[in-house]
Scaffold this motif. Structure first.
Motif, short mmCIF file in Angstrom:
data_model
loop_
_atom_site.label_atom_id
_atom_site.label_comp_id
_atom_site.label_asym_id
_atom_site.label_seq_id
_atom_site.Cartn_x
_atom_site.Cartn_y
_atom_site.Cartn_z
N ASN B 692 65.08 32.27 136.06
CA ASN B 692 64.58 33.52 135.50
C ASN B 692 65.14 34.69 136.28
O ASN B 692 65.56 34.57 137.43
CB ASN B 692 63.06 33.52 135.51
N GLU B 726 61.47 38.18 133.79
CA GLU B 726 60.99 37.18 132.84
C GLU B 726 59.66 36.64 133.32
O GLU B 726 59.43 36.50 134.51
CB GLU B 726 62.03 36.07 132.69
N LEU B 733 58.54 32.06 127.17
CA LEU B 733 59.22 32.95 128.12
C LEU B 733 59.36 34.33 127.48
O LEU B 733 59.68 34.43 126.29
CB LEU B 733 60.60 32.35 128.43
N TRP B 735 60.23 38.77 128.28
CA TRP B 735 60.68 39.80 129.23
C TRP B 735 59.58 40.82 129.41
O TRP B 735 59.00 41.27 128.43
CB TRP B 735 61.92 40.53 128.71
#
Lengths: 276, 881
Positions: B692, B726, B733, B735
């Motif tokens: 990430n 992230e 997942l 942002w």
């Protein structure tokens, strides 16, 4: 720091006999001004900025402009000469001459009214230059400012190869200023060339209530022209350079790096205020 | 014949000539010509509009030539010796004579000798007297007023945005990083100037050899000051407030002592005077050796207003610092301090968690107590001269910290965390000359022992820990034991403008972590609820550094290559087999002064790092009553690129300082925390192996200006930053984006009719958005300080603060706070009286907002009530006899 120190030691050797002559008093200081003089020692390097305190002693009919070291040295020597000398006492010598670029004494309205006497010492010899005080200022009427609480006006001049901007205050009706600059209807509080390589800024102005003499050395001077001054100083630097290079002056053992720095300092001292 | 002025005007009109010529002579009453006088032609009625001028010669004659449109003009004669005279003349050529009586004029003497800021090479000197305001007491108060400086609320001093490296008093480093005590208690009246030493190399032996880009400051005391400090006692209402500060300081050529006994419950934070604030080599000193709180109660995040409004303390500090120069070579420093504080915080917290599909709202009423007690001792022997450098430092700190709290949500929960710890360190640093080059030996050993625990009553996570049945207490035990060492040899080779550094070194760490969850004082057996593992790490590294230094140009690179071998022995869960890794973190930088006042510097760093072994706990740990966290048996690894650029303009001549900086950071890491929400208000945080990213950008512009007479100071700070990272929620997942703007102008005006004004506005706009939520918080904080000092013996100060924080499109929460103070200092007395009324409006709370990845929190923080405090100060300043 070290460099100046070595310079001064070097001068002390030469000064010893010459300064045995007592100086004479030519006027009394009425107003004492100090200026901060910032200049580039090397015109090509912005990092060679140096800073010297300058003194302007204004008397009743003349004035004298020197760097702090000469100012102090002259007054000490004068006081020393006034006393009846005890032969057992050592002659007063010592003190630093300051930076080579600011190493001069400038008398205005001396020896005659309207004249400038410029004196310097180099390589065992005293030199003098007499000039007219006349300066052709151009007033800039649009601009004014306040410096240290005084209303100042702007004036421009082209002098000895540089364009200068001066700020003077009619509220201080002393037609004087740092270096040879004079002739404005008020004291010059700040003057700088347009490239900002030489800049004088007033630090203080004080009325002198005690007895302080403006002195001149009673020595014989060699007459020179304005152009010659720079030649003389360049030669002095050159001979110093050679002396250091050939280890003729070894006051203390110098490291190679230190020596290189001194030599470099001497080599890059090129930015005299007058460009002739 | 008091006024004798004869004006003779002979008018000769010359028609057709635009230029006017005025000739004349100035004579004294005894008929002698006067030289050196200014004769000015100017606009009628306005002597400042000078048209032309002349200076009289030795006979007193002058000649004015000018062209002017006006019909009539003023002519003034100015001098210091004769009477000033102005006459009005017609604009035509003429002869003008003056007879003036002698008189003595005084001109106002000035002395800026004395320029407030002077710069010389790498040293900038600030004259303290020029920046001091009437309200200021300590040197820290005055440093705040100096352009280019910033003092954080914790007391950390920064210059041009960078924290200072050393805080010297008369060239001696008495306090090392803990300079807060001097900054706060050294009266500014005894300090002559503050010197800023740029590119300061603290090791004298390496001066002019090894470049340093750190900035240090040196306080130069006024001549003959030998004893100074602060002595204050005070009392107040309504809750038997007390205030005591006795901080004597002794400074002599060979010894310096600062001792302090302080106690107060008036909201003055004493911890800032007892903690290291200094940076060396980019790291907070003693950071490696700091005490860590492994567990803690749930706090309320402190609001963004001044701490003095809300800090509900009862603190005491005893500190003793002594430096003695044993001889020309050796310097010995001893330090001991004891700190105790009981801080209370209370308020309401509203958390909104944005979860997939729904929002979960949690309201809590919190009352907390923090009892912090610590004893720190230190001993340092230094040899720092041109030929030699040696430093041996031993430090031991002991903490007895405890936190208790109660949360009403609406069920009542009692929390109690005991977080004691012992830390110690020994540092040995030596530089030896080898011919023209240097050899440096460094070794530091650190240990840290922290057996800590958190107790929650009644028992929490009943479903998970007790099959759904209620029970009385959950206790999380968490003990950490660390021993680590860092040693290196550094060989420095200096050649002309270049220096080459070779640094082979080795670091080792052994850590031991034990955690267990206890239910009603009995250990819970499942492996998923406990940890017992040891971490061993051995690292060999070689760092090559190349630095180039010329007068106005410096650049360098550092190339550290690290070979790491580590292993983890887990007695409960899976262990990590011995692993070897090679990591490379190169770095390059430059610094270029391209003009007398301008400079630019920048750096770029690639770094690869291993995570903290503390994060290898594979069994759950209770973090608070609704959060349990566990990690994986994988060590987090991260790689990052970061770079920055600073453009600086420093003009001490006009007092203008500015720095524009930009930085970017791009980080890739191998572990991510997964948020799992169980639906009953409980969260589980699991570390999951998944690459990430974290990417951030920031831009800042700081300007400050102080007028040459120091009467006006202006500063403007602008900051923009954005970052995105992230996050993992319920296996998805996403942002998370953050963006913030801060604009902060400050105006300070002093010396206008006995009034001083300081006004500061902080405007902030922060925005956060991700798949679950989006929030924008607007904030404005106004701070106005007004001082009125009608006479030198007393002054009145008003301190008004207005805050408004809130989500966009909602009515913000206002807060208005007012403090009023009156200070009286009888002339020629060593005693000063200060009467202060804090929070005059008796405001109750301050409201603040915060957001996390998936939540927004609204905090209502209770502040101190209206209080009246009287403080009496005695001056301790003594000079040499």
């Amino acid at each position: 720091m070290k460099k100046t120190h070595l310079f001064s030691l070097f001068f002390v050797f030469l000064m010893h006999n010459i300064y045995a002559q007592p100086p004479q008093s030519i006027d009394k200081t009425k107003w004492l001004c100090t200026y901060n003089y910032e200049f580039l020692q090397d015109s090509s390097s912005i990092n060679s900025l140096k800073n010297v305190q300058m003194y302007l002693q204004i008397g009743s009919h003349l004035s004298k402009f020197t760097c702090v070291n000469s100012y102090l040295m002259d007054s000490i020597r004068y006081l020393d000469s006034e006393k009846a000398r005890d032969p057992n006492q050592p002659t007063l010598v010592g003190g630093s001459f300051g930076h080579i670029i600011s190493d001069y004494r400038i008398y205005k309205n001396y020896p005659k009214n309207g004249q400038i006497l410029f004196t310097t010492f180099s390589d065992n010899e005293f030199y003098k230059l007499e000039q007219q005080m006349q300066m052709n200022w151009k007033l800039d009427l649009q601009k004014d400012t306040v410096i240290m609480g005084y209303t100042c006006h702007k004036a421009l001049i082209f002098y000895a190869g540089r364009d200068y901007i001066a700020w003077y205050s009619p509220q201080i009706p002393l037609s004087d200023g740092p270096y040879k600059f004079n002739g404005l209807p008020g004291l010059i509080l700040k003057i700088s060339d347009t490239m900002r390589q030489h800049c004088f800024t007033l630090n203080s102005i004080k009325k002198v209530t005690y007895d302080q003499s403006i002195t001149q050395l009673t020595v014989s001077y060699v007459d020179i022209k304005a152009e010659d001054y720079i030649k003389i100083k360049r030669n002095e630097l050159l001979s110093l350079y050679r002396m250091f290079q050939s280890n003729m002056v070894t006051v203390s053992p110098l490291s190679e790096e230190h020596k290189a720095r001194i030599l470099n300092g001497l080599k890059t001292t090129n930015n005299f205020i007058e460009k002739l | 014949m008091k006024y004798l002025l004869i004006l003779t005007a002979l008018c000769i009109t010359i028609i057709g000539h635009a230029q006017t010529i005025v000739n004349g002579r100035v004579v004294s009453t005894d008929k002698t010509g006067v030289s050196g006088l200014s004769v000015l032609v100017h606009q009628k009625g306005n002597a400042n509009r000078i048209i032309s001028y002349s200076i009289t010669d030795e006979k007193g004659s002058f000649r004015l030539e000018f062209t002017a449109r006006e019909d009539s003009l003023g002519v003034s004669v100015r001098s210091l010796t004769h009477r000033d005279t102005t006459v009005c003349i017609a604009n035509r050529s003429q002869v003008l004579n003056f007879v003036l009586p002698p008189t003595v004029h005084e001109i106002r003497e000035v002395n800026v000798n004395a320029r407030a800021i002077t710069g010389k090479k790498d040293t900038i000197t600030y004259l303290v007297g020029k920046f001091a305001h009437v309200k200021d007491q300590s040197i820290g108060d005055v440093i705040k007023n100096m352009p280019g400086f910033e003092v954080s609320p914790e007391g950390q001093v920064s210059y041009q945005g960078k924290p200072i490296q050393k805080y010297y008093i008369e060239g001696l480093d008495l306090l090392e990083g803990r300079y807060g005590i001097a900054n706060k208690n050294l009266p500014y009246r005894d300090v002559g100037s503050v010197e800023v030493l740029e590119n300061h190399q603290p090791i004298k032996m390496l001066e002019n050899r090894v470049f340093s880009n750190g900035t240090s400051i040196n306080l130069k005391l006024k001549k003959n000051i030998t004893m100074t400090g602060t002595m204050q006692v005070g009392a107040g209402l309504p809750f038997l407030l007390h205030y005591l500060n006795a901080t004597p300081m002794l400074f002599s050529k060979n010894q310096q002592t600062i001792a302090s006994v302080q106690a107060n419950n008036t909201g003055e934070d004493l911890s800032t005077q007892n903690q290291p604030l200094q940076f060396t080599d980019g790291q907070m000193d003693a950071f490696a050796n700091r005490k860590v709180n492994l567990v803690g109660i749930q706090g309320i995040s402190p609001p963004q207003i001044d701490k003095k409004y809300y800090l509900n303390n009862n603190a005491g500090l005893m500190s003793f610092n002594h430096l003695i120069k044993l001889n020309d070579l050796n310097e010995l420093k001893i330090m001991a301090s004891f700190y105790h504080d009981d801080q209370k915080e209370s308020g309401e917290v509203k958390n909104v968690y944005h979860l997939t599909g729904s929002d979960y709202v949690l309201n809590e009423k919190i009352v907390n107590h923090y009892y912090n007690t610590s004893l720190s001792t230190g001993f340092t022997l230094t040899q720092n001269v041109k030929q030699r450098y040696l430093k041996e430092q031993l430090q031991v700190n002991r903490f007895w910290d405890q936190q208790t709290g109660s949360i009403e949500n609406p069920a009542l929960l009692q929390e109690n965390a005991e977080t004691p710890g012992t830390t110690g360190s020994n540092t040995f640093d030596m530089v030896l000359p080898v011919g023209n080059h240097f050899f440096r030996i460094y070794s530091s050993l650190n240990f840290n022992d922290s057996p800590q625990r958190l107790s929650l009553r009644p028992g929490v996570f009943t479903g998970f820990l007790n099959n759904g049945a209620d029970y009385s207490e959950t206790m999380q035990q968490y003990a950490m034991n660390k021993f680590s060492g860092k040693q290196y040899l550094r060989f420095t080779l200096a050649h002309k403008n270049w220096t080459f550094d070779s640094e082979p070194g080795f670091n080792f760490d052994t850590h031991h972590y034990r955690t267990v969850i206890q239910k009603d004082q009995s250990d819970l057996a499942p492996d998923s609820l406990r940890n017992d593992y040891q971490w061993k790490n051995l690292e060999f590294y070689l760092t090559e550094r190349i630095n180039f230094k010329k007068e106005n140009m410096r650049f360098g690179a550092s190339l550290p290559l690290r070979a790491i071998s580590y292993r983890m022995d887990d007695l409960v869960h899976s262990s990590i087999a011995p692993t070897q890794r090679v990591l490379f973190s190169p770095m390059g930088w430059f610094d270029y002064d391209f003009h007398k006042f301008w400079s630019v510097d920048g750096s770029i760093i690639y770094s690869s790092r291993l995570g903290d072994p503390m994060q290898l706990a594979q069994g759950y740990i209770v973090k608070d009553y609704h959060l349990m966290q566990r990690n994986s048996d994988k060590l987090n690894e991260s790689q990052s690129w970061s770079g920055g650029l600073n453009l600086e303009y420093k003009n001490p001549v006009v007092g203008y300082f500015t720095v524009a900086s930009w930085s970017r950071n791009n980080n890739l890491q191998s572990l991510i925390n997964s948020n799992v929400y169980t639906g009953d208000g409980l969260f589980f945080l699991d570390a999951v192996r998944m690459d990430n990213r974290f990417i951030s950008n920031s831009f800042a512009l700081n300007n400050s200006y102080v007028s040459s007479n120091q009467k006006i100071s202006l500063s403007l700070k602008c900051q923009y930053s954005d970052n995105r990272y992230e996050y993992l929620l319920d296996q998805a997942l996403g942002w998370n984006h953050n963006q913030s703007w801060i604009i902060q102008p400050t105006i300070g005006i002093t010396g206008i009719k006995n009034v001083g004004i300081d006004y500061n506005l902080k405007f902030s706009h922060t925005r956060q958005w991700n798949a679950q939520s989006g929030n924008t918080i607007l904030g404005q904080a106004h701070k106005l300080e007004l001082y009125y000092y009608p006479s030198p013996v007393y002054w009145i100060g008003v301190n008004l603060a207005y805050y408004n924080y809130g989500p966009q499109y909602q009515v913000g929460n206002n807060g208005l706070y007012l403090n009023v103070g009156y200070t009286y200092k009888p002339a020629n007395s060593r005693i000063e009286y200060r009467l202060r009324c804090n929070n005059l409006f008796n405001s109750k709370q301050v409201v603040d907002y915060q957001y996390g990845d998936i939540s927004i929190t609204e905090n209502h923080y209770n502040i101190r009530p209206r209080e009246l405090v009287l403080i009496v100060s005695f001056s301790l300043s003594r000079g040499k006899k």
